[in-house]
Motif scaffolding. Structure first.
Motif, PDB file in Angstrom:
ATOM      1  N   GLU A  43      -7.235   2.954 -66.763  1.00 49.41           N
ATOM      2  CA  GLU A  43      -7.525   2.157 -67.958  1.00 49.41           C
ATOM      3  C   GLU A  43      -8.738   2.728 -68.699  1.00 49.41           C
ATOM      4  O   GLU A  43      -8.754   2.805 -69.925  1.00 49.41           O
ATOM      5  CB  GLU A  43      -7.804   0.703 -67.554  1.00 49.41           C
ATOM      6  N   LEU A  44      -9.741   3.144 -67.941  1.00 51.36           N
ATOM      7  CA  LEU A  44     -10.959   3.667 -68.576  1.00 51.36           C
ATOM      8  C   LEU A  44     -10.688   5.013 -69.248  1.00 51.36           C
ATOM      9  O   LEU A  44     -11.228   5.284 -70.322  1.00 51.36           O
ATOM     10  CB  LEU A  44     -12.088   3.798 -67.546  1.00 51.36           C
ATOM     11  N   SER A  45      -9.836   5.851 -68.642  1.00 50.17           N
ATOM     12  CA  SER A  45      -9.585   7.132 -69.318  1.00 50.17           C
ATOM     13  C   SER A  45      -8.786   6.895 -70.603  1.00 50.17           C
ATOM     14  O   SER A  45      -8.988   7.582 -71.603  1.00 50.17           O
ATOM     15  CB  SER A  45      -8.946   8.189 -68.410  1.00 50.17           C
ATOM     16  N   ARG A  46      -7.897   5.898 -70.590  1.00 43.06           N
ATOM     17  CA  ARG A  46      -7.169   5.555 -71.836  1.00 43.06           C
ATOM     18  C   ARG A  46      -8.150   5.096 -72.910  1.00 43.06           C
ATOM     19  O   ARG A  46      -8.071   5.520 -74.053  1.00 43.06           O
ATOM     20  CB  ARG A  46      -6.160   4.441 -71.570  1.00 43.06           C
ATOM     21  N   LYS A  47      -9.070   4.209 -72.532  1.00 39.66           N
ATOM     22  CA  LYS A  47     -10.064   3.696 -73.495  1.00 39.66           C
ATOM     23  C   LYS A  47     -10.919   4.844 -74.029  1.00 39.66           C
ATOM     24  O   LYS A  47     -11.217   4.899 -75.219  1.00 39.66           O
ATOM     25  CB  LYS A  47     -10.985   2.661 -72.827  1.00 39.66           C
ATOM     26  N   ALA A  48     -11.332   5.740 -73.131  1.00 40.04           N
ATOM     27  CA  ALA A  48     -12.175   6.870 -73.542  1.00 40.04           C
ATOM     28  C   ALA A  48     -11.449   7.731 -74.565  1.00 40.04           C
ATOM     29  O   ALA A  48     -12.057   8.235 -75.512  1.00 40.04           O
ATOM     30  CB  ALA A  48     -12.570   7.693 -72.317  1.00 40.04           C
ATOM     31  N   ALA A  49     -10.131   7.869 -74.398  1.00 42.44           N
ATOM     32  CA  ALA A  49      -9.362   8.703 -75.334  1.00 42.44           C
ATOM     33  C   ALA A  49      -9.210   8.015 -76.689  1.00 42.44           C
ATOM     34  O   ALA A  49      -9.123   8.674 -77.722  1.00 42.44           O
ATOM     35  CB  ALA A  49      -7.986   9.014 -74.733  1.00 42.44           C
ATOM     36  N   GLU A  50      -9.205   6.677 -76.685  1.00 43.35           N
ATOM     37  CA  GLU A  50      -8.908   5.924 -77.927  1.00 43.35           C
ATOM     38  C   GLU A  50     -10.131   5.595 -78.779  1.00 43.35           C
ATOM     39  O   GLU A  50     -10.012   5.411 -79.977  1.00 43.35           O
ATOM     40  CB  GLU A  50      -8.314   4.547 -77.553  1.00 43.35           C
ATOM     41  N   THR A  51     -11.306   5.456 -78.151  1.00 43.16           N
ATOM     42  CA  THR A  51     -12.441   4.850 -78.860  1.00 43.16           C
ATOM     43  C   THR A  51     -12.899   5.660 -80.088  1.00 43.16           C
ATOM     44  O   THR A  51     -12.842   6.883 -80.099  1.00 43.16           O
ATOM     45  CB  THR A  51     -13.633   4.620 -77.903  1.00 43.16           C
ATOM     46  N   LYS A  52     -13.361   4.912 -81.100  1.00 35.72           N
ATOM     47  CA  LYS A  52     -13.860   5.555 -82.323  1.00 35.72           C
ATOM     48  C   LYS A  52     -15.395   5.621 -82.307  1.00 35.72           C
ATOM     49  O   LYS A  52     -16.014   6.042 -83.276  1.00 35.72           O
ATOM     50  CB  LYS A  52     -13.427   4.738 -83.562  1.00 35.72           C
ATOM     51  N   ALA A  53     -15.994   5.180 -81.219  1.00 37.75           N
ATOM     52  CA  ALA A  53     -17.461   5.147 -81.141  1.00 37.75           C
ATOM     53  C   ALA A  53     -18.047   6.565 -81.174  1.00 37.75           C
ATOM     54  O   ALA A  53     -17.364   7.532 -80.848  1.00 37.75           O
ATOM     55  CB  ALA A  53     -17.883   4.445 -79.858  1.00 37.75           C
ATOM     56  N   ASP A  54     -19.340   6.660 -81.551  1.00 36.93           N
ATOM     57  CA  ASP A  54     -20.014   7.970 -81.528  1.00 36.93           C
ATOM     58  C   ASP A  54     -20.542   8.283 -80.131  1.00 36.93           C
ATOM     59  O   ASP A  54     -20.675   9.433 -79.757  1.00 36.93           O
ATOM     60  CB  ASP A  54     -21.202   7.973 -82.507  1.00 36.93           C
ATOM     61  N   ILE A  55     -20.884   7.212 -79.409  1.00 35.70           N
ATOM     62  CA  ILE A  55     -21.485   7.383 -78.080  1.00 35.70           C
ATOM     63  C   ILE A  55     -20.690   6.561 -77.069  1.00 35.70           C
ATOM     64  O   ILE A  55     -20.356   5.405 -77.325  1.00 35.70           O
ATOM     65  CB  ILE A  55     -22.959   6.892 -78.071  1.00 35.70           C
ATOM     66  N   ILE A  56     -20.398   7.186 -75.918  1.00 35.19           N
ATOM     67  CA  ILE A  56     -19.784   6.438 -74.807  1.00 35.19           C
ATOM     68  C   ILE A  56     -20.816   6.392 -73.689  1.00 35.19           C
ATOM     69  O   ILE A  56     -21.290   7.443 -73.242  1.00 35.19           O
ATOM     70  CB  ILE A  56     -18.502   7.127 -74.285  1.00 35.19           C
TER      71      ILE A  56
END
Ligand code: 13P
Ligand code: SF4
Length: 300
Positions: A43-56
């Motif tokens: 789930e976290l790798s999916r979120k990481a691929a989708e996010t539009k944020a500048d910083i994770i």
């Protein structure tokens, strides 16, 4: 600073810097409070691929933050404690994988996401505990090299019937869950359903009613008619289950603790956002190859 003041400061910095905070299920309960998303590795790798944020900001261990960086190389990815590594991921190196490949030519390599970026770059495809069986089944080969976890690898072997060539990695937090611990818990809670993570030893898996990833445990416990569950995985998982399903009862194996997951604290998350530390950097060539292996998994 008081806890509430730290949480407020994290939340306002998050907005100001267009940051997103991803949190693994094994994190401390106070870290859940500042999460934009809490989940398992898949789930976290999916979120990481989708996010539009500048910083994770990744509240988890290094391989998880590296996975986010591999999927979003243009983003700043931060790990709040530079020493929060996964011991299992560090047990098998890229050289080990190259040796396994030369000993077993033309056999595909499946790497569990609990690996370094270099190991992923040597792999044909990645998997998580949630999809390992499906990924191995999808490959058009009766033999598969599987790294690094011997327990997840042997579980995949059992479920797929394929010839799995194993490495030598394991997770100490799961390896030290023994059958007598489950028997002891079962004695006190005879009605409880036993759920084990596939990183557990085979003798423990054999005692389980269900074998699931951490995300799968939440879904199963929610949908099950049972009210009590023995949770054979890192003990912090029980906090996550209690938060999601407060009307059911969960019994942890108390001694199973991932010290690296617990290195992340609220103070360190604040320091991470304030100073933009500790940045994950991955060499371009490694990033490109690891990206291909991760995307194959996500596309399946
Ligand atoms: P999950 O993929 O189930 O979240 O597990 C990750 C992990 O590190 C287990 O020890
Ligand atoms: Fe790694 Fe085990 Fe910790 Fe998971 S629980 S991050 S496999 S050391």
């Amino acid at each position: 600073m008081e806890k509430d003041a730290i949480v407020d400061r994290i939340k306002s910095l998050k907005k100001e810097k267009n940051a997103v905070i991803l949190v693994h299920n094994y994190q401390r309960p106070e870290i859940y409070e500042i999460a934009d998303f809490i989940g398992d590795s898949l789930e976290l790798s999916r979120k990481a691929a989708e996010t539009k944020a500048d910083i994770i900001v990744f509240c988890g261990v290094r391989f998880m933050a590296e996975t986010a960086k591999i999927l979003s190389p243009e983003k700043t990815v931060l790990l709040p404690d530079k020493d929060a590594g996964c011991q299992m991921a560090n047990m098998v190196t890229a050289d080990d994988v190259r040796r396994l490949k030369s000993e077993n030519p033309k056999i595909p390599v499946v790497s569990y996401v609990n690996t370094t970026a270099e190991v992923k770059a040597e792999s044909d495809i990645c998997c998580t505990s949630a999809n390992a069986v499906k990924i191995v089944e999808s490959l058009n080969s009766e033999s598969v090299i599987f790294v690094p976890d011997i327990n997840l690898g042997s579980y995949v072997q059992q479920m797929t019937g394929k010839n799995i060539i194993l490495a030598h990695g394991f997770c100490y937090a799961h390896m030290h869950i023994f059958p007598d611990m489950i028997t002891g818990l079962k004695k006190h809670h005879p009605e409880a359903v036993v759920i084990a993570h596939p990183e557990c030893r085979k003798d423990v898996r054999d005692m389980a009613d269900e074998i699931l990833s951490t995300g799968g445990m939440i879904k199963f416990a929610k949908e099950s008619p049972a009210n009590e569950f023995i949770i054979a995985t890192e003990s912090g998982m029980v906090e996550r289950l209690k938060r999601e399903i407060p009307y059911k009862t969960f019994y942890p194996v108390e001694s199973s603790v991932c010290i690296n997951m617990k290195k992340i604290t609220l103070e360190k998350v604040l320091g991470s956002l304030e100073n933009e530390q500790y940045r994950i950097e991955i060499e371009e060539n490694v990033q490109k190859k690891a990206y291909a292996a991760l995307m194959k998994m996500l596309n399946l």
